[in-house]
Design a protein around this motif. Sequence first.
Motif, PDB file in Angstrom:
ATOM      1  N   ARG A   1      36.192  43.473  35.357  1.00  0.00           N
ATOM      2  CA  ARG A   1      37.598  43.378  34.969  1.00  0.00           C
ATOM      3  C   ARG A   1      38.243  44.758  34.894  1.00  0.00           C
ATOM      4  NH1 ARG A   1      35.466  38.795  33.154  1.00  0.00           N
ATOM      5  NH2 ARG A   1      36.776  36.921  33.073  1.00  0.00           N
ATOM      6  N   ALA A   2      37.558  45.703  34.262  1.00  0.00           N
ATOM      7  CA  ALA A   2      38.126  47.047  34.111  1.00  0.00           C
ATOM      8  C   ALA A   2      38.258  47.739  35.461  1.00  0.00           C
ATOM      9  CB  ALA A   2      37.245  47.874  33.173  1.00  0.00           C
ATOM     10  N   GLU A   3      37.270  47.582  36.326  1.00  0.00           N
ATOM     11  CA  GLU A   3      37.319  48.230  37.638  1.00  0.00           C
ATOM     12  C   GLU A   3      38.416  47.639  38.513  1.00  0.00           C
ATOM     13  OE1 GLU A   3      33.567  48.962  39.652  1.00  0.00           O
ATOM     14  OE2 GLU A   3      32.508  48.704  37.750  1.00  0.00           O
ATOM     15  N   LEU A   4      38.527  46.315  38.523  1.00  0.00           N
ATOM     16  CA  LEU A   4      39.575  45.693  39.325  1.00  0.00           C
ATOM     17  C   LEU A   4      40.954  46.026  38.779  1.00  0.00           C
ATOM     18  CD1 LEU A   4      38.080  42.185  40.177  1.00  0.00           C
ATOM     19  CD2 LEU A   4      38.462  44.104  41.728  1.00  0.00           C
TER      20      LEU A   4
ATOM     21  N   ARG B   1      28.522  41.243  41.174  1.00  0.00           N
ATOM     22  CA  ARG B   1      27.491  40.247  41.500  1.00  0.00           C
ATOM     23  C   ARG B   1      26.171  40.594  40.843  1.00  0.00           C
ATOM     24  NH1 ARG B   1      24.671  40.606  47.142  1.00  0.00           N
ATOM     25  NH2 ARG B   1      23.953  42.433  45.975  1.00  0.00           N
ATOM     26  N   ASP B   2      25.760  41.851  40.942  1.00  0.00           N
ATOM     27  CA  ASP B   2      24.466  42.270  40.408  1.00  0.00           C
ATOM     28  C   ASP B   2      24.411  42.175  38.888  1.00  0.00           C
ATOM     29  OD1 ASP B   2      23.754  42.797  43.012  1.00  0.00           O
ATOM     30  OD2 ASP B   2      24.070  44.966  42.872  1.00  0.00           O
ATOM     31  N   SER B   3      25.563  42.352  38.233  1.00  0.00           N
ATOM     32  CA  SER B   3      25.591  42.287  36.770  1.00  0.00           C
ATOM     33  C   SER B   3      25.801  40.872  36.254  1.00  0.00           C
ATOM     34  CB  SER B   3      26.712  43.182  36.223  1.00  0.00           C
ATOM     35  OG  SER B   3      27.983  42.680  36.604  1.00  0.00           O
ATOM     36  N   GLY B   4      26.054  39.933  37.174  1.00  0.00           N
ATOM     37  CA  GLY B   4      26.286  38.554  36.768  1.00  0.00           C
ATOM     38  C   GLY B   4      27.722  38.260  36.376  1.00  0.00           C
ATOM     39  N   GLU B   5      28.636  39.213  36.563  1.00  0.00           N
ATOM     40  CA  GLU B   5      30.044  38.987  36.216  1.00  0.00           C
ATOM     41  C   GLU B   5      30.782  38.190  37.283  1.00  0.00           C
ATOM     42  OE1 GLU B   5      31.965  42.570  34.059  1.00  0.00           O
ATOM     43  OE2 GLU B   5      30.437  43.436  35.381  1.00  0.00           O
ATOM     44  N   LEU B   6      30.327  38.295  38.525  1.00  0.00           N
ATOM     45  CA  LEU B   6      30.932  37.535  39.609  1.00  0.00           C
ATOM     46  C   LEU B   6      30.169  36.237  39.782  1.00  0.00           C
ATOM     47  CD1 LEU B   6      33.076  37.593  41.900  1.00  0.00           C
ATOM     48  CD2 LEU B   6      31.281  38.516  43.387  1.00  0.00           C
TER      49      LEU B   6
ATOM     50  N   SER C   1      53.851  43.780  35.945  1.00  0.00           N
ATOM     51  CA  SER C   1      53.794  42.321  35.910  1.00  0.00           C
ATOM     52  C   SER C   1      53.065  41.768  37.132  1.00  0.00           C
ATOM     53  CB  SER C   1      55.217  41.755  35.856  1.00  0.00           C
ATOM     54  OG  SER C   1      55.210  40.345  35.948  1.00  0.00           O
ATOM     55  N   ILE C   2      53.325  42.356  38.293  1.00  0.00           N
ATOM     56  CA  ILE C   2      52.647  41.925  39.521  1.00  0.00           C
ATOM     57  C   ILE C   2      51.145  42.151  39.394  1.00  0.00           C
ATOM     58  CG2 ILE C   2      52.381  42.412  41.985  1.00  0.00           C
ATOM     59  CD1 ILE C   2      55.419  43.220  41.898  1.00  0.00           C
ATOM     60  N   ALA C   3      50.763  43.303  38.866  1.00  0.00           N
ATOM     61  CA  ALA C   3      49.339  43.606  38.682  1.00  0.00           C
ATOM     62  C   ALA C   3      48.689  42.610  37.733  1.00  0.00           C
ATOM     63  CB  ALA C   3      49.173  45.030  38.147  1.00  0.00           C
ATOM     64  N   ASP C   4      49.356  42.295  36.637  1.00  0.00           N
ATOM     65  CA  ASP C   4      48.797  41.349  35.669  1.00  0.00           C
ATOM     66  C   ASP C   4      48.633  39.964  36.277  1.00  0.00           C
ATOM     67  OD1 ASP C   4      48.683  43.319  33.759  1.00  0.00           O
ATOM     68  OD2 ASP C   4      50.540  42.740  32.753  1.00  0.00           O
ATOM     69  N   THR C   5      49.602  39.548  37.102  1.00  0.00           N
ATOM     70  CA  THR C   5      49.502  38.246  37.755  1.00  0.00           C
ATOM     71  C   THR C   5      48.326  38.212  38.724  1.00  0.00           C
ATOM     72  OG1 THR C   5      51.889  37.886  37.587  1.00  0.00           O
ATOM     73  CG2 THR C   5      50.700  36.574  39.222  1.00  0.00           C
ATOM     74  N   LEU C   6      48.171  39.249  39.516  1.00  0.00           N
ATOM     75  CA  LEU C   6      47.053  39.317  40.456  1.00  0.00           C
ATOM     76  C   LEU C   6      45.722  39.256  39.725  1.00  0.00           C
ATOM     77  CD1 LEU C   6      48.507  42.062  42.783  1.00  0.00           C
ATOM     78  CD2 LEU C   6      47.767  39.806  43.565  1.00  0.00           C
ATOM     79  N   LEU C   7      45.616  39.981  38.630  1.00  0.00           N
ATOM     80  CA  LEU C   7      44.373  39.992  37.874  1.00  0.00           C
ATOM     81  C   LEU C   7      44.102  38.628  37.247  1.00  0.00           C
ATOM     82  CD1 LEU C   7      44.842  43.497  36.273  1.00  0.00           C
ATOM     83  CD2 LEU C   7      42.955  42.855  37.781  1.00  0.00           C
ATOM     84  N   ALA C   8      45.150  37.980  36.746  1.00  0.00           N
ATOM     85  CA  ALA C   8      44.972  36.663  36.134  1.00  0.00           C
ATOM     86  C   ALA C   8      44.482  35.652  37.155  1.00  0.00           C
ATOM     87  CB  ALA C   8      46.291  36.193  35.514  1.00  0.00           C
ATOM     88  N   VAL C   9      45.036  35.724  38.381  1.00  0.00           N
ATOM     89  CA  VAL C   9      44.671  34.761  39.419  1.00  0.00           C
ATOM     90  C   VAL C   9      43.271  35.019  39.951  1.00  0.00           C
ATOM     91  CG1 VAL C   9      45.188  33.959  41.753  1.00  0.00           C
ATOM     92  CG2 VAL C   9      47.035  34.271  40.087  1.00  0.00           C
ATOM     93  N   PHE C  10      42.988  36.271  40.317  1.00  0.00           N
ATOM     94  CA  PHE C  10      41.736  36.568  41.008  1.00  0.00           C
ATOM     95  C   PHE C  10      40.564  36.858  40.077  1.00  0.00           C
ATOM     96  CE2 PHE C  10      44.770  37.430  44.446  1.00  0.00           C
ATOM     97  CZ  PHE C  10      44.167  36.710  45.466  1.00  0.00           C
TER      98      PHE C  10
ATOM     99  N   ASP D   1      40.548  36.027  36.334  1.00  0.00           N
ATOM    100  CA  ASP D   1      40.391  35.022  35.288  1.00  0.00           C
ATOM    101  C   ASP D   1      40.659  33.605  35.764  1.00  0.00           C
ATOM    102  OD1 ASP D   1      39.816  36.992  33.323  1.00  0.00           O
ATOM    103  OD2 ASP D   1      41.944  37.466  33.223  1.00  0.00           O
ATOM    104  N   GLY D   2      41.270  33.460  36.939  1.00  0.00           N
ATOM    105  CA  GLY D   2      41.587  32.133  37.440  1.00  0.00           C
ATOM    106  C   GLY D   2      42.961  31.708  36.951  1.00  0.00           C
TER     107      GLY D   2
END
Length: 224
Positions: free
Chosen positions: A77-80, A135-140, A174-183, A185-186
Amino acid sequence: MTTRRSQIKRVAAKLFVESGVAGTSVRDIADGVGLLSGSLYHHFPSKDAIAFAIIDDFLRDLISRYESVHPHVHGMRAELRALVHSSIEIATRHPYATEIYQNERFYHGPNAPAPIAAAVQRAHEFWLDTAFRARDSGELRAELDPPEFARMVRDGVWWSVRHHRESLAEQGASIADTLLAVFVDGGAVPAPTQQSGPEASHDIRSRLAVLEARVAALENGPDE
């Protein structure tokens, strides 16, 4: 202070998006800057050199921003979040560069100039590395392919930048927050979890009692 070279790139970038590089003449650019066509060649050898400089400047700034921010954050989450916000920040400084790159196949096709191709690959590596670490950390989620996930998030950012170019400076966060929410957190609200324990049992018994009462009423028929 804006240099003449920077002014030329800014004017040319807008024209390239509106008419394409092929559809823009050196005279168009010179007129927009307030120069004679011949004077433009003192700063750039051709309009293609201007287009190259616009994209190259953008990619250099983008990679520099990634390199300065990305190593200091950890976790998917922090990296993305760092990559998305950095991308929008740099795109705001270079408002037409991404569209020129997307529109002109010469810069992203198989015959793209080597410096551009190398810079694009370097930028992509930040997204890929983040996805593989997740993926390796199990977050994905295990069923998601890391390169495909990275590509979808990255493409979502750049197409959002294109769509919101005129308002990017005001709506970037706002655009960044929307992208992060979609990709990340879902976009869907999680379904409510089923109750368990005494409260759930009481609720089930109450519903059964209501159903039994309705069945009994139907069996007995209407009151005489």
